[in-house]
Design an enzyme around this catalytic site. Structure first.
Site, PDB file in Angstrom:
ATOM      1  N   TYR A 129       0.843  -1.212   0.000  1.00 59.91           N
ATOM      2  CA  TYR A 129       0.000   0.000   0.000  1.00 59.91           C
ATOM      3  C   TYR A 129       0.876   1.260   0.000  1.00 59.91           C
ATOM      4  O   TYR A 129       0.664   2.192  -0.791  1.00 59.91           O
ATOM      5  CB  TYR A 129      -0.903  -0.088   1.236  1.00 59.91           C
ATOM      6  CG  TYR A 129      -1.589   1.174   1.703  1.00 59.91           C
ATOM      7  CD1 TYR A 129      -2.663   1.720   1.002  1.00 59.91           C
ATOM      8  CD2 TYR A 129      -1.200   1.797   2.892  1.00 59.91           C
ATOM      9  CE1 TYR A 129      -3.314   2.857   1.465  1.00 59.91           C
ATOM     10  CE2 TYR A 129      -1.844   2.923   3.362  1.00 59.91           C
ATOM     11  CZ  TYR A 129      -2.887   3.462   2.647  1.00 59.91           C
ATOM     12  OH  TYR A 129      -3.533   4.589   3.110  1.00 59.91           O
TER      13      TYR A 129
HETATM   14  N1  NAP Z   1      -6.640   5.082   7.392  1.00 58.69           N
HETATM   15  C1  NAP Z   1      -5.618   5.857   7.660  1.00 58.69           C
HETATM   16  O1  NAP Z   1      -5.129   5.950   8.801  1.00 58.69           O
HETATM   17  C2  NAP Z   1      -5.034   6.683   6.551  1.00 58.69           C
HETATM   18  C3  NAP Z   1      -3.916   7.447   6.818  1.00 58.69           C
HETATM   19  C4  NAP Z   1      -3.428   8.294   5.829  1.00 58.69           C
HETATM   20  C5  NAP Z   1      -4.063   8.363   4.594  1.00 58.69           C
HETATM   21  N2  NAP Z   1      -5.134   7.565   4.344  1.00 58.69           N
HETATM   22  C6  NAP Z   1      -5.781   7.713   3.007  1.00 58.69           C
HETATM   23  O2  NAP Z   1      -6.806   8.678   3.155  1.00 58.69           O
HETATM   24  C7  NAP Z   1      -7.770   8.510   2.110  1.00 58.69           C
HETATM   25  C8  NAP Z   1      -9.172   8.699   2.668  1.00 58.69           C
HETATM   26  O3  NAP Z   1      -9.385   7.865   3.771  1.00 58.69           O
HETATM   27  P1  NAP Z   1     -10.866   7.553   4.305  1.00 58.69           P
HETATM   28  O4  NAP Z   1     -10.747   7.194   5.707  1.00 58.69           O
HETATM   29  O5  NAP Z   1     -11.782   8.647   3.861  1.00 58.69           O
HETATM   30  O6  NAP Z   1     -11.174   6.249   3.431  1.00 58.69           O
HETATM   31  P2  NAP Z   1     -12.603   5.546   3.153  1.00 58.69           P
HETATM   32  O7  NAP Z   1     -13.610   6.001   4.130  1.00 58.69           O
HETATM   33  O8  NAP Z   1     -12.308   4.096   3.024  1.00 58.69           O
HETATM   34  O9  NAP Z   1     -13.019   6.152   1.721  1.00 58.69           O
HETATM   35  C9  NAP Z   1     -12.537   5.614   0.535  1.00 58.69           C
HETATM   36  C10 NAP Z   1     -13.372   6.159  -0.594  1.00 58.69           C
HETATM   37  O10 NAP Z   1     -12.903   5.582  -1.822  1.00 58.69           O
HETATM   38  C11 NAP Z   1     -14.055   5.113  -2.518  1.00 58.69           C
HETATM   39  N3  NAP Z   1     -13.777   4.010  -3.431  1.00 58.69           N
HETATM   40  C12 NAP Z   1     -13.137   2.862  -3.164  1.00 58.69           C
HETATM   41  N4  NAP Z   1     -13.167   2.062  -4.259  1.00 58.69           N
HETATM   42  C13 NAP Z   1     -13.845   2.751  -5.225  1.00 58.69           C
HETATM   43  C14 NAP Z   1     -14.216   2.475  -6.554  1.00 58.69           C
HETATM   44  N5  NAP Z   1     -13.908   1.312  -7.126  1.00 58.69           N
HETATM   45  N6  NAP Z   1     -14.898   3.414  -7.250  1.00 58.69           N
HETATM   46  C15 NAP Z   1     -15.235   4.599  -6.682  1.00 58.69           C
HETATM   47  N7  NAP Z   1     -14.915   4.927  -5.413  1.00 58.69           N
HETATM   48  C16 NAP Z   1     -14.236   4.004  -4.695  1.00 58.69           C
HETATM   49  C17 NAP Z   1     -14.981   4.616  -1.425  1.00 58.69           C
HETATM   50  O11 NAP Z   1     -16.273   4.397  -1.938  1.00 58.69           O
HETATM   51  P3  NAP Z   1     -17.325   3.472  -1.113  1.00 58.69           P
HETATM   52  O12 NAP Z   1     -17.924   4.404  -0.091  1.00 58.69           O
HETATM   53  O13 NAP Z   1     -18.285   3.043  -2.150  1.00 58.69           O
HETATM   54  O14 NAP Z   1     -16.552   2.351  -0.488  1.00 58.69           O
HETATM   55  C18 NAP Z   1     -14.872   5.801  -0.486  1.00 58.69           C
HETATM   56  O15 NAP Z   1     -15.635   6.872  -0.969  1.00 58.69           O
HETATM   57  C19 NAP Z   1      -7.497   7.146   1.492  1.00 58.69           C
HETATM   58  O16 NAP Z   1      -6.876   7.340   0.249  1.00 58.69           O
HETATM   59  C20 NAP Z   1      -6.500   6.504   2.466  1.00 58.69           C
HETATM   60  O17 NAP Z   1      -5.592   5.662   1.792  1.00 58.69           O
HETATM   61  C21 NAP Z   1      -5.642   6.745   5.295  1.00 58.69           C
END
Ligand code: NAP
Length: 217
Positions: A129
């Site tokens: 990732y």
């Molecule tokens: N978790 C952590 O601690 C962390 C730390 C740093 C950065 N990040 C990054 O921050 C970003 C946002 O995080 P978050 O917590 O908001 O993540 P999240 O809630 O999992 O949101 C991910 C989004 O991507 C969409 N998505 C996934 N597959 C898709 C597809 N095939 N087509 C269209 N949309 C799709 C999801 O849609 P659905 O609602 O339909 O699933 C959702 O809207 C991510 O890129 C993550 O890698 C995360």
């Protein structure tokens, strides 16, 4: 201002959409499940139905046409390495191509700290990732677009403080998703902060002040 969000139904993306709508911006974004239309409608957004895995760049460009900026906050969320490649990697390649086709220059990417948890032995999926995210960062920096990369530390559901640490190099800790969304919203309205990779953690500086400080570096 008109903003198109990839990941608009996500935890960061939806918070961002709500803040932007409250401040009078026009907001659109890609959603992939029909029942999400209702969630978007609850904050006055119609949205564009489509899946980032299968949509072609031409169709995505058509959906984004007329936007002033794109925010990419989509992510596979640990769904497996192929899906990580498809969303966090190729999803960005595709969105860059669509941005160019639609003549949209401003592109904000939500990335991660690539140096996160170097002191720990992380599993293969996490390392993959991080590699994919880093590759996407580099691709965006070489795109010729008016890019900005925001790397939040570990995301938390705790309420936002309205204060942060923001800069080109921070210690990896954690940050509230509310504060990430508020920072993105403020950065969208600060066009002079451009072509920078910024790291974001919880901190004590008011968001507006932290962004103001960036306009001089
Ligand atoms: N978790 C952590 O601690 C962390 C730390 C740093 C950065 N990040 C990054 O921050 C970003 C946002 O995080 P978050 O917590 O908001 O993540 P999240 O809630 O999992 O949101 C991910 C989004 O991507 C969409 N998505 C996934 N597959 C898709 C597809 N095939 N087509 C269209 N949309 C799709 C999801 O849609 P659905 O609602 O339909 O699933 C959702 O809207 C991510 O890129 C993550 O890698 C995360």
């Amino acid at each position: 201002m008109k903003i198109f969000i990839l990941g608009i139904t996500g935890k960061v993306g939806f918070r961002l959409a709500r803040i932007l709508k409250e401040r009078g911006d026009e907001v659109d974004g890609l959603y992939r499940q029909t029942d999400q239309a209702q969630m978007l409608a609850s904050i006055g957004i119609t949205g564009t139905f489509g899946d980032l895995m299968s949509i072609d760049p031409q169709r995505l460009a058509q959906a984004m046409q007329g936007s002033d900026a794109i925010v990419f906050s989509a992510g596979a969320g640990g769904a497996g390495s192929d899906i990580t490649e498809a969303i966090d990697g190729n999803g960005i390649t595709k969105t860059i191509e669509a941005a160019k086709l639609a003549s949209i220059k401003r592109f904000l990417l939500v990335s991660v700290f690539p140096e996160a948890w170097r002191e720990r032995h992380m599993h293969e999926g996490f390392e993959h990732y991080i590699k994919v995210k880093k590759r996407a960062d580099i691709e965006l920096t070489q795109s010729g677009l008016d890019w900005l990369i925001l790397r939040p530390s570990a995301l938390k559901e705790t309420p936002g403080a309205g204060t942060i640490n923001l800069g080109v190099a921070q210690l990896h800790t954690e940050v509230s998703r509310d504060d990430v969304a508020a920072t993105l919203a403020a950065l969208l309205h600060t066009p002079m902060v451009s072509r920078k990779i910024l790291e974001l953690t919880a901190g004590n500086t008011p968001i507006a002040e932290a962004i103001d400080a960036l306009t001089t570096i």
